[in-house]
Design a protein around this motif. Structure first.
Motif, PDB file in Angstrom:
ATOM      1  N   ILE A 214     -13.105  -3.694   7.767  1.00  0.00           N
ATOM      2  CA  ILE A 214     -12.634  -2.551   6.957  1.00  0.00           C
ATOM      3  C   ILE A 214     -11.138  -2.417   7.207  1.00  0.00           C
ATOM      4  N   THR A 215     -10.361  -2.489   6.146  1.00  0.00           N
ATOM      5  CA  THR A 215      -8.902  -2.399   6.298  1.00  0.00           C
ATOM      6  C   THR A 215      -8.428  -1.009   5.896  1.00  0.00           C
ATOM      7  N   LEU A 216      -7.703  -0.398   6.796  1.00  0.00           N
ATOM      8  CA  LEU A 216      -7.121   0.914   6.508  1.00  0.00           C
ATOM      9  C   LEU A 216      -5.627   0.753   6.258  1.00  0.00           C
ATOM     10  N   VAL A 217      -5.130   1.444   5.266  1.00  0.00           N
ATOM     11  CA  VAL A 217      -3.680   1.499   5.011  1.00  0.00           C
ATOM     12  C   VAL A 217      -3.324   2.951   4.719  1.00  0.00           C
ATOM     13  N   ASP A 218      -2.381   3.459   5.458  1.00  0.00           N
ATOM     14  CA  ASP A 218      -1.932   4.857   5.282  1.00  0.00           C
ATOM     15  C   ASP A 218      -3.086   5.851   5.256  1.00  0.00           C
ATOM     16  N   GLY A 219      -4.074   5.610   6.110  1.00  0.00           N
ATOM     17  CA  GLY A 219      -5.166   6.573   6.255  1.00  0.00           C
ATOM     18  C   GLY A 219      -6.242   6.468   5.209  1.00  0.00           C
ATOM     19  N   GLU A 220      -6.197   5.411   4.393  1.00  0.00           N
ATOM     20  CA  GLU A 220      -7.226   5.253   3.367  1.00  0.00           C
ATOM     21  C   GLU A 220      -7.848   3.861   3.482  1.00  0.00           C
ATOM     22  N   VAL A 221      -9.093   3.750   3.013  1.00  0.00           N
ATOM     23  CA  VAL A 221      -9.737   2.432   3.047  1.00  0.00           C
ATOM     24  C   VAL A 221      -9.153   1.593   1.918  1.00  0.00           C
TER      25      VAL A 221
END
Lengths: 227, 408
Positions: A214-221
């Motif tokens: 699961i990749t998170l970027v800036d607090g979102e999936v």
């Protein structure tokens, strides 16, 4: 079967001054027996997500269900007891109790649970053997290498047979040989005992072993890939 | 609980130097407190015992007006019968009777106002310590010349020595001035300057002849010492019932300052223990707070993996109690060793000898530990350790695991 469910989970630090949105509406379902890595750049919210799932932090919005229990409804000692009985933790910097031996560290949570001595002894010896530390069980953390300490931490997390294990950057402080050994061992225990593992990591070796990333970027999936 | 005890015990040895410094401070505190309390108790009982054994005894019988007016005419009649009555009391150890007159002792060099004690040496020697305080000569031996016992200090002021002749001038029982010649038969040093400079002793029968009371068997004071000082009041009550017309008093009534000293022992002990606890409590809070603050991350981890707040609190309290309980035996051993030594040799306060003499204290003080002082100090240490642990323990349980785990 769903082990962990997060619904529209958010966490904002300093809401009254300069708000920092560490997580923004994360909705996830982690099933039983998964071997999942949460990845993303620094500041993407990996550790915050793990802390919320582990009941160490309180969400600003949304909720976390663990085995059907809404974590936001628990507080104080009830929350501590829930963690003791359902969640295993492996920290980046091992965090063993320095005055206890490897055996005593691995036994610690079972003691808190009040498990019988015979059960504790058999379980801890078996786990220390499984992580290759049978010969070192009387040593204190200061007498063990980083890799050995992290293996004791894994044994401690697994000993009380938690529903799942949260591992925050477990290989960050290990050399590659120790990291490979640790990953082998965790993958084996995941297979043998069916324990759910949820990692936060930057480490490509961990990402390569994970069956779900699961990749998170800036607090979102940003991405959720099953292999 | 066993696991908590194990962790707490091992935690106090994580920083051996720091722990030993704290243990040393608590041990020395225990030692100094008990030693100081024993010394102060020794000092006060020295003062009380000196008063009792020098002069007032435990129980006195006097004419009901004598203590206020001090006139020669206020006599206890039938003194021999009354002495026998007193001696028959099972709580009484010894009894003596004294004829007391105010007068003047004169030598070739000078004269001094004194109180003249007419005593019976045998009985007086059992009631007061004056026989043991004779530095030269004997206690009023029988002989051709009427003997006189005088302090070395007063003899020196009068320019007299052993066997010198002096003249005592005083009022007889009829109010006439009379005088008699006496020969110095002994010198004493009671250790109390006012007593030494204001008292001479002669044989009671010699003084009776000069005062004109030989046929009446009178005395001004009948003085008894009892086996246990606590029984003095009971003896007084029994004697009061059989001695109509005379006043029977205990040493606490005769010398109220003694009752005050006795009551002050308890109060001063309490004050010193409180000061000790206050000093100790801040030391303990400082040490334990440091121990908590440097283990913030570890405490956060303990709560994260399932150690509830009650157990974390208990662990910090146990660590503190272990510090106190480890230091206590060391402090008590120090106390025992030093009290055994000074109990034999005493503490020599000759440097302050003049001041001590003025107040009727001996120059050598023997520490006198009360039987309950060990228990009281030990309980104080445990109570202080517990109280000192509360704030650091509270700080520990207030930690939030998520914040604590990120502390460096």
């Amino acid at each position: 079967m769903s082990m962990i469910v997060t619904t529209d989970l958010s966490r904002t630090y300093n809401p009254d001054t300069i708000p920092v949105h560490a997580l923004r509406g994360v909705t996830l379902t982690i099933g039983s027996g998964e071997f999942t890595a949460i990845v993303g750049p620094s500041g993407s919210g990996k550790t915050t997500l793990l802390n919320l799932i582990g009941g160490l932090d309180t969400p600003s919005g949304g909720r976390v269900l663990v085995g059907g229990t809404d974590m936001s409804r628990l507080s104080g000692n009830a929350l501590i007891d829930f963690r003791k009985n359902h969640i295993g933790f492996v920290f980046q910097s091992y965090n063993l109790i320095p005055v206890l031996t490897a055996y005593e560290n691995a036994e610690f949570v079972m003691l808190l649970q009040g498990r019988p001595e015979k059960e504790r002894r058999e379980r801890v010896r078996a786990l220390l053997a499984a992580v290759g530390l049978e010969a070192h069980m009387d040593r204190r953390p200061s007498q063990l290498s980083g890799g050995q300490q992290q293996r004791v931490a894994v044994a401690r997390a697994l000993a009380p047979r938690p529903d799942f294990i949260l591992a925050d950057e477990p290989t960050a402080n290990l050399d590659s040989h120790s990291a490979e050994n640790l990953l082998d061992m965790m993958a084996r225990l995941n297979g043998e005992e069916g324990t759910t593992f949820l990692f936060s990591t930057h480490d490509q070796r961990v990402i390569d072993r994970a069956r779900r990333v699961i990749t998170l970027v800036d607090g979102e999936v940003a991405e959720d890939v099953r292999r | 609980m066993g696991m908590l005890i194990r962790i707490a015990w091992r935690n106090i040895w994580r920083h051996k130097t720091r722990s030993f410094v704290v243990l040393g401070a608590i041990s020395l505190g225990i030692w100094s407190l008990i030693f100081l309390l024993s010394f102060s108790r020794g000092l006060i009982y020295n003062l009380i015992d000196n008063s009792i054994r020098r002069e007032i005894g435990h129980v006195q019988v006097e004419h009901e007006n004598y203590r206020q007016k001090r006139e020669i005419g206020y006599l206890v009649e039938e003194s021999a019968r009354k002495v026998a009555l007193m001696a028959a009391d099972p709580a009484v150890e010894a009894v003596t009777r004294r004829l007391l007159v105010s007068g003047m002792v004169s030598s070739a060099r000078g004269a001094r106002g004194v109180q003249i004690w007419g005593v019976e040496p045998g009985e007086e020697g059992r009631v007061s310590f004056i026989r043991e305080k004779i530095t030269e000569g004997d206690f009023l031996p029988e002989g051709h010349s009427p003997p006189l016992l005088i302090s070395g200090r007063l003899a020196s002021r009068l320019g007299i020595q052993m066997k010198s002749k002096v003249v005592l001038t005083f009022q007889d029982l009829d109010g006439h001035i009379t005088a008699g010649a006496f020969r110095v038969a002994g010198l004493f040093d009671s250790g109390t300057t006012p007593f030494d400079e204001g008292t001479v002793m002669v044989r009671r029968e010699d003084l009776l002849v000069l005062t004109g009371g030989a046929e009446r068997d009178p005395a001004h004071q009948l003085v008894a010492v009892v086996v246990h000082p606590d029984s003095a009041a009971a003896v007084r009550d029994r004697l009061t019932a059989v001695m109509a017309g005379d006043k029977v008093t205990t040493y606490r009534e005769v010398a109220p300052e003694i009752a005050l000293y006795e009551s002050q022992i308890g109060m001063s002990n309490m004050i010193m223990i409180t000061i000790f606890m206050l000093a100790l409590i801040f030391g303990i809070i400082n040490t334990m707070l440091m121990a908590v603050l440097e283990r913030v991350r570890e405490l956060g981890m303990l709560m994260a993996i399932g150690m509830n707040r009650r157990k974390v609190f208990l662990m910090v309290v146990l660590e503190t109690l272990f510090l106190g309980l480890t230091a206590m035996p060391a402090g008590l051993i120090l106390v025992e060793v030093s009290l055994a030594f000074f109990g034999q040799t005493g503490i020599d306060l000759r440097t302050f000898s003049e001041g001590m003499r003025e107040y009727g204290m001996s120059e050598v003080v023997y520490p006198d530990p009360a039987t309950d002082i060990y228990l009281r100090v030990s309980l104080s240490v445990v109570a202080t350790a517990f109280l000192g642990a509360l704030y650091p323990a509270w700080k520990a349980v207030r930690l939030k695991p998520v914040d604590a785990l990120t502390k460096i």
